[in-house]
Design an enzyme around this catalytic site. Structure first.
Site, short mmCIF file in Angstrom:
data_model
loop_
_atom_site.label_atom_id
_atom_site.label_comp_id
_atom_site.label_asym_id
_atom_site.label_seq_id
_atom_site.Cartn_x
_atom_site.Cartn_y
_atom_site.Cartn_z
CG ASP A 226 -1.91 1.08 1.34
OD1 ASP A 226 -2.16 1.75 0.31
OD2 ASP A 226 -2.46 1.30 2.44
NE ARG A 295 -13.54 -0.65 -2.13
CZ ARG A 295 -13.06 0.56 -1.85
NH1 ARG A 295 -11.83 0.89 -2.21
NH2 ARG A 295 -13.78 1.44 -1.16
N1 CP Z 1 -8.64 1.98 -2.70
C1 CP Z 1 -9.36 3.08 -2.46
O1 CP Z 1 -10.09 3.21 -1.47
O2 CP Z 1 -9.23 4.02 -3.45
P1 CP Z 1 -9.76 5.51 -3.42
O3 CP Z 1 -8.94 6.26 -2.41
O4 CP Z 1 -9.56 6.01 -4.82
O5 CP Z 1 -11.20 5.51 -3.03
N1 NVA Z 2 -3.57 3.57 3.16
C1 NVA Z 2 -4.13 4.34 2.08
C2 NVA Z 2 -5.25 3.64 1.42
C3 NVA Z 2 -5.82 4.36 0.23
C4 NVA Z 2 -7.01 3.70 -0.34
C5 NVA Z 2 -4.58 5.70 2.59
O1 NVA Z 2 -5.10 5.78 3.71
O2 NVA Z 2 -4.41 6.68 1.87
#
Ligand code: CP
Ligand code: NVA
Length: 312
Positions: A226, A295
């Site tokens: 991530d 999703r």
């Molecule tokens: N993975 C996810 O939640 O992406 P967004 O931040 O684009 O919603």
């Molecule tokens: N860990 C990341 C996830 C994004 C979907 C954030 O919090 O930005």
């Protein structure tokens, strides 16, 4: 009232029900065209989004309902003119479901306490349950089963995705290895870790934290990373974080340590050359767009389950 604030609140059985319904909706979307007729979802956003916003809104429309994008930067709550409780009590009189993407998880819990309709966590600094339900559905599609698999997560581990993975994987009987730098700021929350260890014991799977990225990915069926710069991390920390997380970058050499059939995952947004190299995310083992697609399907299932259970 059943909400989805954290995977802590959802049993393994409920998660399995969501995967089954999500897969059914994915296979036969036409059967669900009218299930949200005259229902409205309000989507509260304090942070940016592509996937969460568009997949929730599209999901609601595909099921015959309607979704409202409510940006806190142009709202009384964001201007400090209205409390979370008054906002939620008002919304509860208009709409059928709330989804919120917030910084502070306690604020989401506060909202849920005042809601007379279900509240869905669309990401807080602490957790991201919708993402992990979509991810587990994706793993299920690619691997056929979850129990006994090994997922390795690399990189920033004091974050929402890691916490939800720890809870979600152990509830499904999956082994999880976390490869992260030393220090509280980069390691999972201790309470979440304790809970994952407890669940792991019950479900017969292992939870391991290591500072050695190779040890973390050895033989893994799923390699997950991530962003090093989550939405809530200030931009000035970039250089320091790149230095700290670079040893945990998922590149071809690290992928070779995993099972030859391993899949690569990232919840997106992703930066090539940071948490993973371009050859990995754009390579044959990557399933990142399946995750993004799922999703949509799993959130349709989540909304449907909540509306049915709570009769809202
Ligand atoms: N993975 C996810 O939640 O992406 P967004 O931040 O684009 O919603
Ligand atoms: N860990 C990341 C996830 C994004 C979907 C954030 O919090 O930005």
């Amino acid at each position: 009232m059943l909400h989805l604030l954290s995977l802590r609140d959802w049993s393994s059985a409920r998660m399995e029900e969501a995967f089954a319904l999500g897969r059914e909706i994915k296979a036969h979307p036409e059967k669900f065209e009218n299930v949200m007729r005259r229902k409205t979802l309000c989507m509260i956003f304090e942070k940016p989004s592509l996937r969460t916003r568009v997949s929730f809104e599209t999901g609601m429309i595909q099921m015959g309902g309607h979704a409202i994008f409510y940006d806190t930067s142009t709202s009384p709550i964001g201007a400090g003119k209205e409390s979370a409780s008054d906002t939620i009590r008002t919304l509860s009189r208009y709409v059928n479901i709330i989804m919120a993407r917030l910084f502070d998880h306690a604020r989401l819990e506060e909202m849920a306490r005042h809601a007379t309709i279900p509240v869905i966590n669309g990401l807080t600094n602490f957790s991201h349950p919708c993402q992990i339900l979509a991810d587990l559905m994706t793993i299920l599609e690619h691997k056929g089963d979850l129990k006994g698999l090994k997922l390795a997560y690399l990189g920033d581990s004091f974050n929402n995705v890691t916490h939800s993975l720890l809870l979600g994987c152990t509830k499904m009987g999956m082994n999880i290895n976390i490869g992260c730098p030393e220090g509280k700021a980069y390691s999972p929350d201790q309470e979440v870790l304790k809970e994952a260890l407890r669940t792991g014991k019950k479900m017969g799977c292992e939870v391991k934290i290591t500072h050695d990225p190779v040890e973390a990915v050895k033989g893994a069926d799923v390699v997950y990373t991530d962003s090093w710069m989550s939405y809530h991390i200030p931009a000035h920390q970039l250089n320091e974080r790149v230095r700290i997380f670079t040893p945990y970058q998922v590149n071809e050499a690290l992928m070779k340590q995993a099972s030859p059939k391993a899949i690569f995952m990232n919840c997106l947004p992703a930066l090539r050359g940071y948490e993973q190299t371009a050859d990995v995310i754009d390579g044959p083992q990557s399933v990142v767009f399946d995750e993004a697609e799922n999703r949509l399907h799993i959130q349709k299932a989540i909304m449907l389950m909540l509306v049915r259970e709570n009769k809202t």
